[in-house]
Design a protein around this motif. Structure first.
Motif, PDB file in Angstrom:
ATOM      1  N   ASN A   1       0.831  -1.196   0.000  1.00 35.63           N
ATOM      2  CA  ASN A   1       0.000   0.000   0.000  1.00 35.63           C
ATOM      3  C   ASN A   1       0.869   1.251   0.000  1.00 35.63           C
ATOM      4  O   ASN A   1       2.023   1.234   0.425  1.00 35.63           O
ATOM      5  CB  ASN A   1      -0.932  -0.029   1.210  1.00 35.63           C
ATOM      6  N   GLY A   2       0.319   2.371  -0.484  1.00 33.30           N
ATOM      7  CA  GLY A   2       1.126   3.566  -0.703  1.00 33.30           C
ATOM      8  C   GLY A   2       1.646   4.194   0.561  1.00 33.30           C
ATOM      9  O   GLY A   2       2.781   4.676   0.609  1.00 33.30           O
ATOM     10  N   TYR A   3       0.817   4.235   1.616  1.00 37.07           N
ATOM     11  CA  TYR A   3       1.238   4.758   2.909  1.00 37.07           C
ATOM     12  C   TYR A   3       1.424   3.565   3.850  1.00 37.07           C
ATOM     13  O   TYR A   3       2.161   2.659   3.558  1.00 37.07           O
ATOM     14  CB  TYR A   3       0.189   5.734   3.457  1.00 37.07           C
TER      15      TYR A   3
ATOM     16  N   VAL B   1       4.845   6.780  -0.283  1.00 42.54           N
ATOM     17  CA  VAL B   1       5.384   7.748   0.667  1.00 42.54           C
ATOM     18  C   VAL B   1       6.140   6.971   1.735  1.00 42.54           C
ATOM     19  O   VAL B   1       5.580   6.600   2.767  1.00 42.54           O
ATOM     20  CB  VAL B   1       4.263   8.603   1.291  1.00 42.54           C
ATOM     21  N   PRO B   2       7.428   6.696   1.533  1.00 44.04           N
ATOM     22  CA  PRO B   2       8.147   5.797   2.445  1.00 44.04           C
ATOM     23  C   PRO B   2       8.152   6.243   3.902  1.00 44.04           C
ATOM     24  O   PRO B   2       8.072   5.412   4.802  1.00 44.04           O
ATOM     25  CB  PRO B   2       9.570   5.783   1.859  1.00 44.04           C
ATOM     26  N   ASN B   3       8.222   7.559   4.170  1.00 50.47           N
ATOM     27  CA  ASN B   3       8.275   7.978   5.570  1.00 50.47           C
ATOM     28  C   ASN B   3       6.949   7.799   6.293  1.00 50.47           C
ATOM     29  O   ASN B   3       6.875   7.948   7.515  1.00 50.47           O
ATOM     30  CB  ASN B   3       8.770   9.428   5.695  1.00 50.47           C
ATOM     31  N   ARG B   4       5.882   7.468   5.558  1.00 49.48           N
ATOM     32  CA  ARG B   4       4.603   7.102   6.165  1.00 49.48           C
ATOM     33  C   ARG B   4       4.351   5.601   6.051  1.00 49.48           C
ATOM     34  O   ARG B   4       3.268   5.126   6.419  1.00 49.48           O
ATOM     35  CB  ARG B   4       3.456   7.845   5.465  1.00 49.48           C
TER      36      ARG B   4
ATOM     37  N   SER C   1       9.485  -5.796   6.285  1.00 43.58           N
ATOM     38  CA  SER C   1       9.981  -5.027   5.134  1.00 43.58           C
ATOM     39  C   SER C   1       9.118  -3.820   4.813  1.00 43.58           C
ATOM     40  O   SER C   1       8.963  -3.446   3.651  1.00 43.58           O
ATOM     41  CB  SER C   1      10.081  -5.937   3.892  1.00 43.58           C
ATOM     42  N   ASN C   2       8.564  -3.180   5.833  1.00 41.79           N
ATOM     43  CA  ASN C   2       7.853  -1.933   5.599  1.00 41.79           C
ATOM     44  C   ASN C   2       8.852  -0.780   5.505  1.00 41.79           C
ATOM     45  O   ASN C   2       9.948  -0.829   6.064  1.00 41.79           O
ATOM     46  CB  ASN C   2       6.838  -1.711   6.718  1.00 41.79           C
ATOM     47  N   ALA C   3       8.462   0.283   4.791  1.00 42.64           N
ATOM     48  CA  ALA C   3       9.403   1.352   4.483  1.00 42.64           C
ATOM     49  C   ALA C   3       9.719   2.237   5.682  1.00 42.64           C
ATOM     50  O   ALA C   3      10.714   2.961   5.657  1.00 42.64           O
ATOM     51  CB  ALA C   3       8.857   2.212   3.344  1.00 42.64           C
ATOM     52  N   ALA C   4       8.915   2.179   6.731  1.00 37.73           N
ATOM     53  CA  ALA C   4       9.192   2.942   7.946  1.00 37.73           C
ATOM     54  C   ALA C   4       9.197   1.977   9.130  1.00 37.73           C
ATOM     55  O   ALA C   4       9.913   0.983   9.109  1.00 37.73           O
ATOM     56  CB  ALA C   4       8.176   4.075   8.101  1.00 37.73           C
ATOM     57  N   ASP C   5       8.406   2.225  10.173  1.00 42.40           N
ATOM     58  CA  ASP C   5       8.391   1.358  11.348  1.00 42.40           C
ATOM     59  C   ASP C   5       7.476   0.160  11.146  1.00 42.40           C
ATOM     60  O   ASP C   5       6.500   0.233  10.381  1.00 42.40           O
ATOM     61  CB  ASP C   5       7.884   2.133  12.571  1.00 42.40           C
ATOM     62  N   GLY C   6       7.760  -0.914  11.883  1.00 44.55           N
ATOM     63  CA  GLY C   6       6.800  -2.008  11.909  1.00 44.55           C
ATOM     64  C   GLY C   6       5.514  -1.561  12.564  1.00 44.55           C
ATOM     65  O   GLY C   6       4.416  -1.681  12.005  1.00 44.55           O
ATOM     66  N   VAL C   7       5.606  -1.015  13.785  1.00 44.88           N
ATOM     67  CA  VAL C   7       4.504  -0.327  14.455  1.00 44.88           C
ATOM     68  C   VAL C   7       5.058   1.000  14.926  1.00 44.88           C
ATOM     69  O   VAL C   7       6.068   1.048  15.637  1.00 44.88           O
ATOM     70  CB  VAL C   7       3.960  -1.119  15.655  1.00 44.88           C
ATOM     71  N   GLY C   8       4.413   2.106  14.547  1.00 42.77           N
ATOM     72  CA  GLY C   8       4.918   3.411  14.947  1.00 42.77           C
ATOM     73  C   GLY C   8       4.073   4.513  14.381  1.00 42.77           C
ATOM     74  O   GLY C   8       2.856   4.360  14.226  1.00 42.77           O
TER      75      GLY C   8
ATOM     76  N   ASN D   1      12.259  -4.096   8.645  1.00 43.20           N
ATOM     77  CA  ASN D   1      11.646  -2.788   8.433  1.00 43.20           C
ATOM     78  C   ASN D   1      12.747  -1.729   8.362  1.00 43.20           C
ATOM     79  O   ASN D   1      13.770  -1.830   9.041  1.00 43.20           O
ATOM     80  CB  ASN D   1      10.653  -2.499   9.554  1.00 43.20           C
ATOM     81  N   GLU D   2      12.535  -0.707   7.544  1.00 41.05           N
ATOM     82  CA  GLU D   2      13.601   0.256   7.284  1.00 41.05           C
ATOM     83  C   GLU D   2      13.941   1.104   8.501  1.00 41.05           C
ATOM     84  O   GLU D   2      15.057   1.589   8.626  1.00 41.05           O
ATOM     85  CB  GLU D   2      13.220   1.165   6.113  1.00 41.05           C
ATOM     86  N   ARG D   3      12.992   1.265   9.416  1.00 41.06           N
ATOM     87  CA  ARG D   3      13.269   2.066  10.597  1.00 41.06           C
ATOM     88  C   ARG D   3      13.139   1.194  11.845  1.00 41.06           C
ATOM     89  O   ARG D   3      13.850   0.212  11.979  1.00 41.06           O
ATOM     90  CB  ARG D   3      12.368   3.303  10.598  1.00 41.06           C
ATOM     91  N   VAL D   4      12.283   1.511  12.753  1.00 37.95           N
ATOM     92  CA  VAL D   4      12.212   0.821  14.035  1.00 37.95           C
ATOM     93  C   VAL D   4      11.155  -0.284  13.977  1.00 37.95           C
ATOM     94  O   VAL D   4      10.100  -0.116  13.363  1.00 37.95           O
ATOM     95  CB  VAL D   4      11.869   1.823  15.161  1.00 37.95           C
ATOM     96  N   GLY D   5      11.445  -1.411  14.614  1.00 39.90           N
ATOM     97  CA  GLY D   5      10.449  -2.471  14.656  1.00 39.90           C
ATOM     98  C   GLY D   5       9.193  -2.034  15.378  1.00 39.90           C
ATOM     99  O   GLY D   5       8.104  -1.964  14.796  1.00 39.90           O
ATOM    100  N   PHE D   6       9.315  -1.700  16.676  1.00 39.74           N
ATOM    101  CA  PHE D   6       8.238  -1.092  17.462  1.00 39.74           C
ATOM    102  C   PHE D   6       8.775   0.237  17.978  1.00 39.74           C
ATOM    103  O   PHE D   6       9.802   0.272  18.658  1.00 39.74           O
ATOM    104  CB  PHE D   6       7.864  -1.941  18.676  1.00 39.74           C
ATOM    105  N   ARG D   7       8.048   1.322  17.710  1.00 34.86           N
ATOM    106  CA  ARG D   7       8.456   2.637  18.227  1.00 34.86           C
ATOM    107  C   ARG D   7       7.278   3.293  18.931  1.00 34.86           C
ATOM    108  O   ARG D   7       6.216   3.507  18.338  1.00 34.86           O
ATOM    109  CB  ARG D   7       8.967   3.553  17.113  1.00 34.86           C
TER     110      ARG D   7
END
Length: 485
Positions: free
Chosen positions: A176-178, A203-206, A228-235, A254-260
């Motif tokens: 999905n896009g976001y 929109v990778p940061n979303r 493999s989500n573009a930002a956090d797994g949950v955040g 995931n590209e950023r934090v797993g759980f944030r």
């Protein structure tokens, strides 16, 4: 080599999704629908053909309660609005066995107690499923993919309130896009047994797997794969998260934090596996429990107050935490961190016990501040630098620890230059370290007793290297009944 689609299908099967294209017979006597329709009476309805519309608000409008719409595998499309819309006040509506793909949302739900089952929502311009204030919606065994914004969003509105007590279970949410799933100011949401992967294509940061917006209460995230989500797994831009139950999830790549979570309270984070995220867990938590999680090439971060951190396994990553304050940190294993195994800004009035920190590239444990702590029954071994190092501290007790084979000092405990403090170091075994076995600096009134300190470069050293401690205060330290060899 299997294709990515094959991998997602396999994951969907593992999550228990219904097989698209296999539908039980529609209810006997169901009313047939073959074109754009507004349903105003309760009952069973079945699609007898694809429905392709260009109208608003939706191709199929459901304005009555106690309705079941069975798509039988047909597609509902709309070039100008929603595909299916369940109105406010249309309660206990079930939509199943249907594909939705249109200009806006695939299924829009404003009524309470809706059930979406075996819905394929793909290629919608906005969200696959949009829960607009409807309470207790169940979205189960659905495929939500390749939508312009979200796979599913639970929004709130000033008129209708939040999509509280929603359940998303056994769904595939991908590409999905976001974000895959997004919830804004909700209470009682549960996400269970879903595969949420590769979201954020526009929109990778979303591109969070699960995005939380605003205050969130009583969230359950259980037995999902967040991959493999573009930002956090949950955040996401969450406010306070109060009452989290996150258990049994696999959170990887995931590209950023797993759980944030930036402001977390009363949380249970248990038996999750974090692997190869930028950081596995980053929570600024109060009154929470982080128990028996696995971290593989992933760091454990955040800050914890009045919390328990127990039985976690961190392999190839580190514990890099701001603060442990009035917390219990016990029975954790940290192996093979590139730098310090445990790196803290402060540890205050906390218990640090029965942990094992081995084979790390820096100190085993390094904390800038350590006041009022009990450090007992730990093993700090074969780390490249110090076993346990304090930059400023006082009123802390070190007992029954095993500290051996570290490249630098075994225990390096420094009080404040401005206000000398005291440590109790008793009944530890400190051996074969490359520096001093027990090094106390700028301390006054400390007791170093009944330790075994052997085969270090030097045994025990109590000193004030910058001459900031009055010699009379330095003499207040007691060093006796140790076995030094």
């Amino acid at each position: 080599m299997p294709s990515r689609r094959d991998v997602l299908k396999a994951g969907a099967a593992a999550a228990g999704l219904a097989a698209w294209g296999s539908f039980p017979a529609a209810a006997a006597g169901a009313t047939g629908i073959s074109g754009p329709t507004t349903i105003t009476e309760p009952g069973d309805y079945v699609l007898t053909a694809d429905v392709d519309a260009e109208r608003g608000p939706a191709a199929l409008d459901v304005a009555a309660s106690d309705v079941t719409v069975d798509g039988q595998g047909h597609t509902v499309g709309n070039a100008s609005g929603e595909c299916i819309s369940v109105y406010r006040g249309a309660n206990d509506v079930t939509v199943k066995n249907v594909r939705v793909s249109g200009e806006r949302n695939g299924v829009h739900v404003a009524g309470d107690d809706a059930t979406l089952f075996n819905v394929l929502a793909e290629g919608n311009g906005e969200s696959g499923v949009h829960l607009s204030g409807g309470k207790r919606a169940r979205t189960e065994s659905c495929l939500l993919r390749e939508n312009g914004r979200y796979g599913l969003t639970g929004a709130d509105s000033r008129e209708y309130g939040s999509a509280d007590d929603a359940l998303v279970r056994a769904c595939l949410v991908a590409d999905n896009g976001y974000a895959g799933l997004a919830f804004r100011r909700t209470t009682g949401v549960a996400v269970e047994r879903c595969l949420v992967a590769d979201n954020g294509v526009a929109v990778p940061n979303r591109g969070h797997g699960v995005e939380l917006i605003g205050d969130t209460d009583d969230l359950r995230v259980a037995d999902n794969q967040l991959l493999s989500n573009a930002a956090d797994g949950v955040g996401g831009p969450a406010g306070d998260v109060r009452g989290l139950n996150a258990v049994g999830n696999v959170v990887a790549d995931n590209e950023r934090v797993g759980f944030r979570f930036d402001d977390l309270s009363n949380a249970d984070v248990k038996r999750n596996t974090f692997a190869r995220n930028e950081v596995g867990l980053e929570a600024y938590a109060t009154d929470s429990r982080v128990l028996h999680n696995q971290f593989v090439d992933d760091d454990f971060g955040g800050s914890y107050t009045d919390s328990t951190v127990r039985g976690n396994r961190i392999v190839g990553g580190s514990v890099s935490v701001g603060d442990f304050i009035r917390s219990v940190v016990v029975e954790n294993l940290v192996v093979g961190a590139d730098d310090d195994g445990v790196s803290l800004v402060s540890m205050i009035d906390s218990e640090f016990g029965s942990n094992t920190v081995v084979g790390c590239g820096g100190d085993g444990v390094a904390t800038a501040q350590c006041y009022g702590c009990d450090v007992q029954w730990n093993t700090f071994s074969n780390n490249a630098e110090e076993g346990f190092s304090i930059t400023w501290g006082s009123d802390s007790t070190f007992k029954f620890n095993t500290v051996f084979g570290n490249g630098g000092d075994g225990l390096k405990l420094t009080a404040s230059e401005d206000e000398p403090g005291a440590f109790v170091v008793r009944k530890n075994t400190v051996s074969a370290n490359g520096g001093v076995g027990v090094l106390l600096r700028d301390a006054a009134g400390s007791r170093v007793t009944r330790n075994v300190v052997c085969a270090n470069d030097r045994g025990i050293d109590v000193s004030a290297p910058m001459d900031d401690v009055d010699p009379a205060e330095l003499e207040e330290n007691v060093v006796e009944n140790n076995y030094v060899c």
